[in-house]
Design a protein around this motif. Structure first.
Motif, short mmCIF file in Angstrom:
data_model
loop_
_atom_site.label_atom_id
_atom_site.label_comp_id
_atom_site.label_asym_id
_atom_site.label_seq_id
_atom_site.Cartn_x
_atom_site.Cartn_y
_atom_site.Cartn_z
N ASP A 50 33.14 -6.37 46.87
CA ASP A 50 33.51 -5.18 46.26
C ASP A 50 34.68 -5.30 45.31
N ALA A 51 35.66 -6.01 45.71
CA ALA A 51 36.93 -6.22 45.10
C ALA A 51 37.80 -7.16 45.74
N ALA A 52 38.91 -7.52 45.09
CA ALA A 52 39.78 -8.63 45.51
C ALA A 52 41.19 -8.50 45.05
N VAL A 53 42.15 -8.88 45.66
CA VAL A 53 43.49 -8.50 45.60
C VAL A 53 44.28 -9.84 45.43
N ALA A 54 44.83 -9.97 44.11
CA ALA A 54 45.67 -11.34 43.75
C ALA A 54 46.97 -11.18 44.39
N CYS A 55 47.29 -12.32 44.99
CA CYS A 55 48.48 -12.40 45.52
C CYS A 55 49.51 -13.55 45.23
N GLN A 56 50.63 -13.86 46.03
CA GLN A 56 51.55 -14.74 45.57
C GLN A 56 51.00 -16.50 45.91
N THR A 59 48.98 -18.28 51.81
CA THR A 59 49.76 -18.06 52.82
C THR A 59 50.17 -16.50 52.81
N ALA A 60 50.41 -15.87 51.54
CA ALA A 60 50.74 -14.89 51.65
C ALA A 60 49.50 -13.80 51.99
N GLY A 61 48.28 -14.33 51.40
CA GLY A 61 46.90 -13.88 51.74
C GLY A 61 46.81 -13.56 53.29
N LEU A 62 46.97 -14.67 54.00
CA LEU A 62 46.83 -14.76 55.29
C LEU A 62 47.72 -13.84 56.25
N HIS A 63 48.90 -13.85 55.67
CA HIS A 63 50.09 -12.84 56.43
C HIS A 63 49.60 -11.36 56.05
N LEU A 64 49.21 -11.18 54.74
CA LEU A 64 48.67 -9.64 54.53
C LEU A 64 47.38 -9.25 55.46
N SER A 65 46.63 -10.34 55.70
CA SER A 65 45.49 -9.92 56.36
C SER A 65 45.67 -9.73 57.87
N ARG A 249 52.86 -10.15 44.91
CA ARG A 249 51.99 -9.79 43.85
C ARG A 249 51.66 -11.06 42.98
N MET A 250 50.60 -11.40 42.35
CA MET A 250 50.61 -12.50 41.47
C MET A 250 51.23 -12.12 40.17
N THR A 251 51.63 -13.03 39.33
CA THR A 251 52.07 -12.72 38.32
C THR A 251 50.98 -12.78 37.02
N ASN A 252 51.41 -12.23 35.94
CA ASN A 252 49.96 -12.29 34.87
C ASN A 252 49.99 -13.36 34.33
#
Length: 388
Positions: A50-56, A59-65, A249-252
């Motif tokens: 449905d959606a996705a969130v870009a991150c740094q 590892t950051a994604g696992l921490h956020l989870s 947050r990931m950079t542009n």
């Protein structure tokens, strides 16, 4: 000295320069900009999410989870020992305690031992799994899809549902891997559990230099993860924060690379599959070694190729000796990571019946697998192996 053959390097031959230039021209180079949204949308479309969130980072994604799942200092999390340490470290970031489990022949989490641990070493109290040894609640399970393979998610999800575990899929190595049969036919690695995390580090199948992506079964939880990743801003005008957030947050600029890389993912997988088959055929007549297969019933992304060293009477060479021989011939190879339950920070934590991980640790060597690896380079790797 012959030309160096690296293990796994980026393939930047698409629209990377074009999209990065667009980002620079727009002057949106940090954690805002249209490329971030575009990369998130493109990833969600590719994965059927449905959606996705870009991150740094992954590892950051696992921490956020873990944060979003409500895992905290009173909890335990089941983790594999055969993985990169980044899959386990976030458990300690939230103050929880890891419990280490074994792998099966796929190098991924062993569902039999997972079930045995839950059944024999724990008890269910009001729907909460309690560790008999520590008396702590076990809240979540981290499943790593190792080297682009797929863990046995049918079995693992059944165990997780039986014992009320939140499943976090570490698909950082498995973007593009999906089931071709069974209950989850057509489902991608990372989209089966409650959370799924991807990585775009420099050696991954697609790269943004650094960076990661998070998907989740629950839309509200995914939005909360995004909120945490952007410093938990409740009022972006007045800079009001009701919670502690993170600069995740990931950079542009990174996202611009990601958009271009994702456009080429299926082509990368096709090349890696072709090279895998060449390796498999050429190595088949070499005594004492073989190429580790991927699980049946899946389309793997063929991220890493695992050379299995049998240490039989036909081959006295050890993993270390082969590693040195390849190095002398200017070919980069890599052993499996040091098992996490044996690492200094984690020796004090509980482990359960770990046998296969230790067996494979001594017998696996990753060989060159870049998506721009040429056939003649594959042949040179094989020739070095045959001359060992």
């Amino acid at each position: 000295m012959e030309k160096f053959i690296p293990l796994s390097v980026p393939n930047l031959k698409g629209n990377e320069l074009k999209y990065v230039t667009e980002a620079i021209t727009s002057e949106w180079v940090s954690t805002g900009g249209s490329m971030i949204n575009r990369f998130e949308e493109d990833m969600a479309t590719y994965l059927g999410a449905d959606a996705a969130v870009a991150c740094q980072s992954g590892t950051a994604g696992l921490h956020l989870s873990l944060l979003t799942a409500g895992v905290g200092p009173e909890d335990e999390v089941l983790v594999p020992t055969l993985t990169f340490i980044a899959a386990v470290n976030p458990v300690t970031y939230v103050g929880a305690k890891p419990v280490f489990l074994d792998c099966d022949d796929s190098l991924c989490l062993d569902p039999d031992k997972l079930e045995a641990f839950c059944r024999n070493e724990c008890m269910l109290e009001h729907g909460v799994l309690i560790n008999k040894q520590t008396h702590r609640p076990i809240k979540a399970l981290v499943v790593v899809h190792v080297f682009g393979n797929m863990a046995d998610m049918e079995r693992i999800m059944l165990v997780a549902e039986t014992y009320g575990l939140i499943v976090i899929e570490d698909a950082t190595e498995a973007l593009g891997t999906y089931y071709t049969a069974g209950k989850y036919n057509g489902k991608f690695a990372g989209t089966i559990g409650h959370f799924g995390v991807y990585s775009f580090n420099g050696n991954k199948i697609i790269t943004t230099g650094g960076g990661g992506m998070l998907v989740a079964r629950n839309k509200q939880q995914l939005q909360y993860a995004k909120y945490l990743s952007t410093q938990a801003k409740d009022d972006e005008i007045q800079f009001i924060h009701h919670e502690i957030g993170y600069n995740y947050r990931m950079t542009n600029l990174q996202a611009a690379l990601g958009v271009a890389q994702l456009e080429q993912l299926e082509d990368f997988i096709a090349v890696k599959h072709e090279n895998y088959e060449v390796y498999k055929q050429e190595i088949s007549d070499v005594n004492g070694v073989s190429l580790l297969p991927f699980r049946s019933g899946i389309r793997p992304n063929y991220w890493f190729y695992s050379l299995f060293i049998e240490n039989t009477q036909h081959s006295k060479l050890t993993r270390t000796e082969l590693l040195e021989r390849f190095s002398k011939n200017n070919i980069q190879t890599r052993p499996i990571w040091g098992l996490i339950h044996q690492q200094q920070p984690y020796k004090c934590f509980q482990q359960y019946n770990i046998e296969e991980a230790e067996y494979y640790y001594e017998r696996i060597l990753n060989i060159p697998c870049s998506s721009n690896l040429k056939t003649e380079e594959v042949q040179r790797v094989v020739a070095c192996l045959k001359n060992a």
